[in-house]
Design a protein around this motif. Structure first.
Motif, short mmCIF file in Angstrom:
data_model
loop_
_atom_site.label_atom_id
_atom_site.label_comp_id
_atom_site.label_asym_id
_atom_site.label_seq_id
_atom_site.Cartn_x
_atom_site.Cartn_y
_atom_site.Cartn_z
N SER A 1 5.81 3.26 -0.20
CA SER A 1 5.08 2.01 -0.34
C SER A 1 5.44 1.16 0.88
O SER A 1 6.62 0.97 1.17
N ILE A 2 4.43 0.74 1.62
CA ILE A 2 4.67 -0.01 2.86
C ILE A 2 3.81 -1.27 2.89
O ILE A 2 2.82 -1.38 2.17
N GLU A 3 4.19 -2.18 3.74
CA GLU A 3 3.34 -3.35 4.02
C GLU A 3 2.23 -2.90 4.96
O GLU A 3 2.41 -1.95 5.74
N MET B 1 0.84 -1.18 0.00
CA MET B 1 0.00 0.00 0.00
C MET B 1 0.89 1.24 0.00
O MET B 1 2.00 1.21 0.51
N GLU B 2 0.37 2.31 -0.58
CA GLU B 2 1.14 3.55 -0.65
C GLU B 2 0.52 4.58 0.30
O GLU B 2 -0.70 4.72 0.35
N ILE B 3 1.38 5.25 1.05
CA ILE B 3 0.93 6.33 1.92
C ILE B 3 1.71 7.60 1.61
O ILE B 3 2.86 7.54 1.16
N THR B 4 1.08 8.73 1.88
CA THR B 4 1.72 10.03 1.73
C THR B 4 1.45 10.82 3.00
O THR B 4 0.31 10.84 3.50
N ALA C 1 0.21 3.04 8.33
CA ALA C 1 -0.88 3.43 7.43
C ALA C 1 -1.79 4.49 8.06
O ALA C 1 -2.42 5.27 7.35
N ARG C 2 -1.82 4.55 9.38
CA ARG C 2 -2.67 5.53 10.07
C ARG C 2 -2.21 6.97 9.90
O ARG C 2 -2.97 7.89 10.17
#
Length: 159
Positions: A15-17, A1-4, A63-64
């Protein structure tokens, strides 16, 4: 998943798990003030600000922070330098391992309560584990810094 997210004022896209812990992501991003201590959310060594509130990064899924502002001690150098001089002047720095989490929580306290009582200071910092001291040096350092900020004493610390 990608986070910004914003990290210390810089936009980061990663991009993280889905199970990546925020502490691990921040250390990967070279935020070495964020430390791994107890891994049970009891020591405060991993404290960071997310949207200006202190949180424990060891118990937060990365992701939070998608879309959030994250600030570590690296992003608060001016504020931390001024306060840290008072802590060091009171001899409360000994090994220094707990200092980043302690500084983050103290800065959060200063922002939320600029005139705390001794009991409020102790309560606010109760989640910070320090094995070197009895917390009295930290308490003296906080009180001296607050007195300086209020103009009650001159800056007696050389910075």
């Amino acid at each position: 998943m990608e986070i910004t997210f914003q990290l210390n004022g810089k936009k980061i896209t990663r991009s993280i798990e889905s199970d990546t812990i925020l502490l691990d992501l921040l250390r990967e991003l070279k935020c070495y003030s964020v430390k791994r201590g107890c891994e049970t959310s009891n020591c405060g060594l991993c404290t960071v600000f997310v949207n200006e509130k202190p949180i424990l990064s060891c118990s937060t899924i990365a992701a939070r922070v998608n879309g959030a502002e994250v600030v570590t001690l690296e992003g608060l150098q001016d504020e931390a330098k001024a306060f840290g001089a008072y802590v060091a002047d009171e001899g409360a720095e000994q090994c220094g391992f707990c200092n980043p989490g302690f500084m983050m929580n103290a800065i959060a306290m200063f922002r939320e309560n600029p005139d705390p009582t001794d009991d409020e200071i102790r309560e606010y910092l109760s989640g910070n584990l320090c094995r070197c001291s009895g917390y009295e040096g930290q308490l003296r350092g906080i009180k001296a810094y607050l007195a300086y900020k209020k103009g009650e004493v001159q800056n007696h610390v050389t910075q």
